[in-house]
Design a protein around this motif. Structure first.
Motif: not given
Length: 112
Positions: A91-100
């Protein structure tokens, strides 16, 4: 004998984008504190272990936010973390434009 290849920075993680520059790195690797800040009675007596294991001086969101600022477009963030917070990490990665794109589970011992 690696002094010419490695430089250590003793500073707050949150200062790194200003200190190192935005959008400059291909890879950011981090082993952040695993646990949210515990109640006073549950905290480790050793200050260094308490800070290393618990979100006292930086949070998971701090780590992901700073990683996003440091990484070039298409760069990779590698985190070592516990599976219990995987959804929060995504969720945090998505919010900060990092796509796992890839997850590697590691087990502490053979057979676990």
């Amino acid at each position: 004998g690696l002094g010419g290849q490695i430089s250590l920075i003793h500073d707050d993680l949150k200062n790194m984008p200003e200190r190192l520059g935005h959008n400059k790195y291909d890879v950011v690797t981090c082993n952040p504190p695993y646990f949210k800040t515990p109640k006073e009675a549950e905290q480790n007596m050793n200050e260094h272990l308490r800070i290393a294991r618990h979100e006292i001086l930086c949070t998971l969101e701090d780590v992901i936010s700073v990683s996003s600022k440091l990484l070039k477009q298409g760069g990779k963030a590698a985190l070592v973390h516990r599976p219990g917070r995987l959804l929060e990490i995504f969720e945090l990665m998505k919010a900060y434009r990092i796509e796992p794109k890839r997850v590697q589970f590691i087990y502490p011992k053979q057979g676990k």
